[in-house]
Write a protein that holds these residues in place. Sequence first.
Motif, short mmCIF file in Angstrom:
data_model
loop_
_atom_site.label_atom_id
_atom_site.label_comp_id
_atom_site.label_asym_id
_atom_site.label_seq_id
_atom_site.Cartn_x
_atom_site.Cartn_y
_atom_site.Cartn_z
N GLN A 1 0.80 -1.15 0.10
CA GLN A 1 -0.02 0.02 0.01
C GLN A 1 0.89 1.20 -0.12
OE1 GLN A 1 -3.62 -0.14 2.72
NE2 GLN A 1 -3.40 2.12 3.10
N ILE A 2 0.72 2.17 -0.93
CA ILE A 2 1.23 3.26 -0.95
C ILE A 2 0.26 4.43 -0.74
CG2 ILE A 2 2.92 4.79 -2.37
CD1 ILE A 2 3.75 1.85 -2.02
N ASP A 3 0.48 5.19 0.39
CA ASP A 3 -0.43 6.31 0.71
C ASP A 3 0.39 7.57 0.38
OD1 ASP A 3 -2.56 4.48 1.28
OD2 ASP A 3 -1.66 4.48 3.42
N TYR A 4 -0.28 8.50 -0.45
CA TYR A 4 0.23 9.71 -0.66
C TYR A 4 -0.34 10.89 0.31
CZ TYR A 4 1.85 7.20 -4.70
OH TYR A 4 2.44 6.38 -5.47
N VAL A 5 0.28 10.79 1.65
CA VAL A 5 -0.50 11.95 2.72
C VAL A 5 -0.46 12.89 2.31
CG1 VAL A 5 0.03 12.23 4.99
CG2 VAL A 5 0.68 10.06 4.46
N SER A 6 0.23 13.84 1.43
CA SER A 6 0.10 15.27 1.35
C SER A 6 0.84 15.43 -0.13
CB SER A 6 0.63 16.33 2.25
OG SER A 6 1.99 16.18 2.39
N HIS A 7 0.27 16.35 -1.05
CA HIS A 7 0.76 16.77 -2.12
C HIS A 7 1.45 18.16 -2.09
CE1 HIS A 7 -1.49 13.34 -3.57
NE2 HIS A 7 -0.68 13.28 -4.52
N GLN A 8 2.26 18.39 -3.15
CA GLN A 8 2.79 19.99 -3.04
C GLN A 8 2.67 20.36 -4.58
OE1 GLN A 8 6.90 19.86 -2.14
NE2 GLN A 8 7.10 17.73 -2.80
N GLU A 9 2.55 21.71 -4.75
CA GLU A 9 2.44 22.32 -6.09
C GLU A 9 3.71 23.21 -6.40
OE1 GLU A 9 -0.20 25.36 -8.67
OE2 GLU A 9 -0.91 24.62 -6.75
N VAL A 10 4.36 22.51 -7.65
CA VAL A 10 5.56 23.14 -7.87
C VAL A 10 5.52 23.72 -9.31
CG1 VAL A 10 8.13 23.14 -8.09
CG2 VAL A 10 6.91 21.76 -6.25
N GLU A 11 5.73 24.96 -9.76
CA GLU A 11 5.69 25.36 -11.11
C GLU A 11 4.45 24.88 -11.87
OE1 GLU A 11 9.47 24.58 -12.77
OE2 GLU A 11 10.47 25.12 -11.55
N LYS A 12 3.26 24.87 -11.02
CA LYS A 12 1.99 24.08 -11.65
C LYS A 12 1.94 23.03 -11.90
CE LYS A 12 1.27 28.72 -14.03
NZ LYS A 12 0.74 29.45 -15.37
N GLN A 13 2.59 22.06 -11.00
CA GLN A 13 2.61 20.74 -11.22
C GLN A 13 2.31 20.17 -9.65
OE1 GLN A 13 5.36 18.23 -13.56
NE2 GLN A 13 6.69 20.06 -13.73
N ILE A 14 1.48 19.21 -9.71
CA ILE A 14 0.97 18.63 -8.22
C ILE A 14 1.71 17.28 -8.18
CG2 ILE A 14 -0.99 17.72 -6.81
CD1 ILE A 14 -2.73 19.62 -8.47
N LEU A 15 2.79 17.37 -7.21
CA LEU A 15 3.52 16.15 -6.90
C LEU A 15 3.39 15.85 -5.46
CD1 LEU A 15 6.50 18.08 -8.63
CD2 LEU A 15 5.21 15.85 -9.69
N PRO A 16 4.02 14.49 -4.95
CA PRO A 16 3.97 14.19 -3.76
C PRO A 16 4.89 14.89 -2.91
CG PRO A 16 4.39 12.13 -5.30
CD PRO A 16 4.38 13.55 -6.04
N GLU A 17 4.50 15.15 -1.54
CA GLU A 17 5.06 15.62 -0.64
C GLU A 17 5.57 14.78 0.61
OE1 GLU A 17 4.99 20.03 1.72
OE2 GLU A 17 3.11 18.70 1.69
N ASN A 18 4.60 13.92 1.22
CA ASN A 18 4.87 12.91 2.18
C ASN A 18 4.32 11.66 1.54
OD1 ASN A 18 6.21 14.31 4.69
ND2 ASN A 18 4.52 15.79 3.87
N ILE A 19 4.95 10.56 1.57
CA ILE A 19 4.34 9.31 1.33
C ILE A 19 4.68 8.18 2.12
CG2 ILE A 19 4.76 7.44 -0.52
CD1 ILE A 19 6.06 9.37 -2.35
N LYS A 20 3.62 7.46 2.40
CA LYS A 20 3.82 6.40 3.54
C LYS A 20 3.70 5.03 2.88
CE LYS A 20 1.80 4.66 7.89
NZ LYS A 20 0.96 4.56 8.92
N VAL A 21 4.74 4.03 2.98
CA VAL A 21 4.73 2.82 2.38
C VAL A 21 4.63 1.57 3.30
CG1 VAL A 21 6.05 1.36 0.61
CG2 VAL A 21 6.17 3.74 0.51
N ILE A 22 3.56 0.87 2.93
CA ILE A 22 3.38 -0.25 4.15
C ILE A 22 3.44 -1.53 3.16
CG2 ILE A 22 1.90 -1.46 5.59
CD1 ILE A 22 0.28 1.38 5.85
N ALA A 23 4.17 -2.46 3.32
CA ALA A 23 4.62 -3.57 2.79
C ALA A 23 4.46 -4.82 3.85
CB ALA A 23 5.93 -3.69 2.22
#
Length: 255
Positions: A196-218
Amino acid sequence: MNKRSLIILTLFMVFAFGCKSAKTISNGEANYKLSTKQLIKENTKQNPNFNTLQSRLKITLIQNGKTQAHTVNFRAKKDEFLWINATFSVIRALVTPERVSFYNKLDNTYFDGDYKYLSNLLGTELDFQKVQNLLLGEAIFNLKNGDYKTSVNEGSYVLQPKNQRELFEIFFLLDPTHFKVKSQQISQPKEFRHLQIDYVSHQEVEKQILPENIKVIAVEANEEIILNLELKNVSLNEDLRFPFKIPSGFKEIKL
């Protein structure tokens, strides 16, 4: 740390990323009226677009009640190279579309191979593009090439194949405000495996929305590995080098 933990840790150290002049994305107005085709189209519009990037990446590994934290330098040339370097070059890795390679000076070992082990680990064929997508916050499978159905659950769109695969099940949760992936989950019930890959928060950079904090559960059987990734201090589209050479005398890790 066992071999499986080391491979997973190195993989996510290599593939995670962040971006310059970022601001955290807050929830906007949700749109729950899109069809499956429209939803996939909106998600595709958000695919990241860059040539190279460089960042500091903090990785926190939790396993068997123990916590380890690492901060590494990360460089990438999109679709070609992914490179990490820990302090004093204790761990260095280079991933290309053909190979996964890294060495560890703490125990004088190295790994140099293809994606077979990672494919066996997750129960599906992996390649550079799939793993890159996974860590860039994109769906591991190309949504435009599949036949999916859509539902809404707890404030998120849920995309899943109309006919789940025999050996594993796939679910994608998409944010209804910016249509990025909030979570993607691959389960193998018969093998007692779950990623499970959870993208806890995203960030905007140069009009792009990208991951900021990621939680990985294996999870595999009774073993659980949790990775928290924090992405910061990133420069974009600079001229970068990707030096990598396995030191002589190191022992190869056999998988």
